[in-house]
Design a protein around this motif. Structure first.
Motif, PDB file in Angstrom:
ATOM      1  N   LEU A  37       0.871  -1.179   0.000  1.00 15.14           N
ATOM      2  CA  LEU A  37       0.000   0.000   0.000  1.00 15.14           C
ATOM      3  C   LEU A  37       0.902   1.222   0.000  1.00 15.14           C
ATOM      4  O   LEU A  37       1.723   1.393   0.915  1.00 15.14           O
ATOM      5  N   THR A  38       0.772   2.051  -1.014  1.00 18.45           N
ATOM      6  CA  THR A  38       1.519   3.304  -1.066  1.00 18.45           C
ATOM      7  C   THR A  38       0.713   4.367  -0.345  1.00 18.45           C
ATOM      8  O   THR A  38      -0.444   4.624  -0.703  1.00 18.45           O
ATOM      9  N   LEU A  39       1.314   4.940   0.692  1.00 21.86           N
ATOM     10  CA  LEU A  39       0.609   5.953   1.476  1.00 21.86           C
ATOM     11  C   LEU A  39       0.493   7.254   0.693  1.00 21.86           C
ATOM     12  O   LEU A  39       1.399   7.646  -0.034  1.00 21.86           O
ATOM     13  N   THR A  40      -0.671   7.895   0.845  1.00 26.81           N
ATOM     14  CA  THR A  40      -0.934   9.175   0.191  1.00 26.81           C
ATOM     15  C   THR A  40      -1.410  10.167   1.256  1.00 26.81           C
ATOM     16  O   THR A  40      -1.595   9.806   2.421  1.00 26.81           O
ATOM     17  N   GLU A  41      -1.644  11.381   0.845  1.00 26.03           N
ATOM     18  CA  GLU A  41      -2.153  12.409   1.762  1.00 26.03           C
ATOM     19  C   GLU A  41      -3.488  11.991   2.377  1.00 26.03           C
ATOM     20  O   GLU A  41      -3.816  12.399   3.490  1.00 26.03           O
ATOM     21  N   ILE A  64      -5.822 -10.252  11.018  1.00 24.82           N
ATOM     22  CA  ILE A  64      -5.668  -8.799  10.876  1.00 24.82           C
ATOM     23  C   ILE A  64      -4.345  -8.389  11.488  1.00 24.82           C
ATOM     24  O   ILE A  64      -4.004  -8.807  12.602  1.00 24.82           O
ATOM     25  N   SER A  65      -3.606  -7.564  10.779  1.00 24.66           N
ATOM     26  CA  SER A  65      -2.304  -7.105  11.242  1.00 24.66           C
ATOM     27  C   SER A  65      -2.443  -6.178  12.440  1.00 24.66           C
ATOM     28  O   SER A  65      -3.520  -5.637  12.714  1.00 24.66           O
ATOM     29  N   ALA A  66      -1.342  -5.977  13.115  1.00 27.32           N
ATOM     30  CA  ALA A  66      -1.276  -4.912  14.107  1.00 27.32           C
ATOM     31  C   ALA A  66      -1.412  -3.583  13.362  1.00 27.32           C
ATOM     32  O   ALA A  66      -1.035  -3.474  12.187  1.00 27.32           O
ATOM     33  N   ALA A  67      -1.952  -2.601  14.030  1.00 25.41           N
ATOM     34  CA  ALA A  67      -2.126  -1.278  13.418  1.00 25.41           C
ATOM     35  C   ALA A  67      -0.796  -0.532  13.368  1.00 25.41           C
ATOM     36  O   ALA A  67       0.049  -0.697  14.245  1.00 25.41           O
ATOM     37  N   THR A  68      -0.642   0.268  12.333  1.00 23.98           N
ATOM     38  CA  THR A  68       0.513   1.162  12.268  1.00 23.98           C
ATOM     39  C   THR A  68       0.308   2.294  13.277  1.00 23.98           C
ATOM     40  O   THR A  68      -0.784   2.467  13.819  1.00 23.98           O
ATOM     41  N   ALA A  69       1.337   3.069  13.479  1.00 24.40           N
ATOM     42  CA  ALA A  69       1.167   4.339  14.169  1.00 24.40           C
ATOM     43  C   ALA A  69       0.344   5.244  13.241  1.00 24.40           C
ATOM     44  O   ALA A  69       0.235   4.978  12.036  1.00 24.40           O
ATOM     45  N   GLU A  70      -0.208   6.294  13.793  1.00 28.26           N
ATOM     46  CA  GLU A  70      -0.947   7.245  12.961  1.00 28.26           C
ATOM     47  C   GLU A  70      -0.025   7.796  11.890  1.00 28.26           C
ATOM     48  O   GLU A  70       1.104   8.189  12.167  1.00 28.26           O
ATOM     49  N   VAL A  71      -0.491   7.790  10.646  1.00 28.01           N
ATOM     50  CA  VAL A  71       0.310   8.280   9.526  1.00 28.01           C
ATOM     51  C   VAL A  71       0.471   9.785   9.682  1.00 28.01           C
ATOM     52  O   VAL A  71      -0.512  10.513   9.841  1.00 28.01           O
ATOM     53  N   THR A  72       1.719  10.250   9.633  1.00 23.41           N
ATOM     54  CA  THR A  72       1.986  11.675   9.837  1.00 23.41           C
ATOM     55  C   THR A  72       2.351  12.408   8.560  1.00 23.41           C
ATOM     56  O   THR A  72       2.308  13.621   8.517  1.00 23.41           O
ATOM     57  N   GLY A  73       2.742  11.706   7.546  1.00 25.63           N
ATOM     58  CA  GLY A  73       3.091  12.343   6.278  1.00 25.63           C
ATOM     59  C   GLY A  73       3.177  11.288   5.204  1.00 25.63           C
ATOM     60  O   GLY A  73       3.430  10.124   5.482  1.00 25.63           O
ATOM     61  N   ALA A  74       2.926  11.701   3.973  1.00 29.03           N
ATOM     62  CA  ALA A  74       2.962  10.714   2.891  1.00 29.03           C
ATOM     63  C   ALA A  74       3.897  11.176   1.818  1.00 29.03           C
ATOM     64  O   ALA A  74       4.244  12.319   1.707  1.00 29.03           O
TER      65      ALA A  74
END
Length: 74
Positions: A37-41, A64-74
């Motif tokens: 998954l490519t992170l975007t804005e 289900i995977s563990a959750a990421t940290a909150e996305v701060t920038g893409a």
């Protein structure tokens, strides 16, 4: 940034088929079914998970995977 999921190890007879679905804050991301998954804005401020589904003639199971940290920038 790009996130990468691994399917893990699944067993069963017949061998299960595997599929993936990515989520942002628990909401399904339409069309996002690959191993990356490519992170975007659009993902900023959200936590990302991925669910792997294994299916065969005897049923279906999910992981289900563990959750990421909150996305701060893409």
């Amino acid at each position: 940034q790009t996130l990468t999921a691994t399917d893990g190890t699944w067993t069963g007879t017949p061998t299960p088929s595997l599929s993936r679905q990515w989520f942002a804050d628990g909401e399904s991301l339409p069309g996002q079914k690959g191993t990356t998954l490519t992170l975007t804005e659009d993902h900023v401020g959200k936590v990302i998970t991925v669910m792997v589904t294994a299916s065969n003639a005897h049923g279906t199971a999910h992981a289900i995977s563990a959750a990421t940290a909150e996305v701060t920038g893409a």
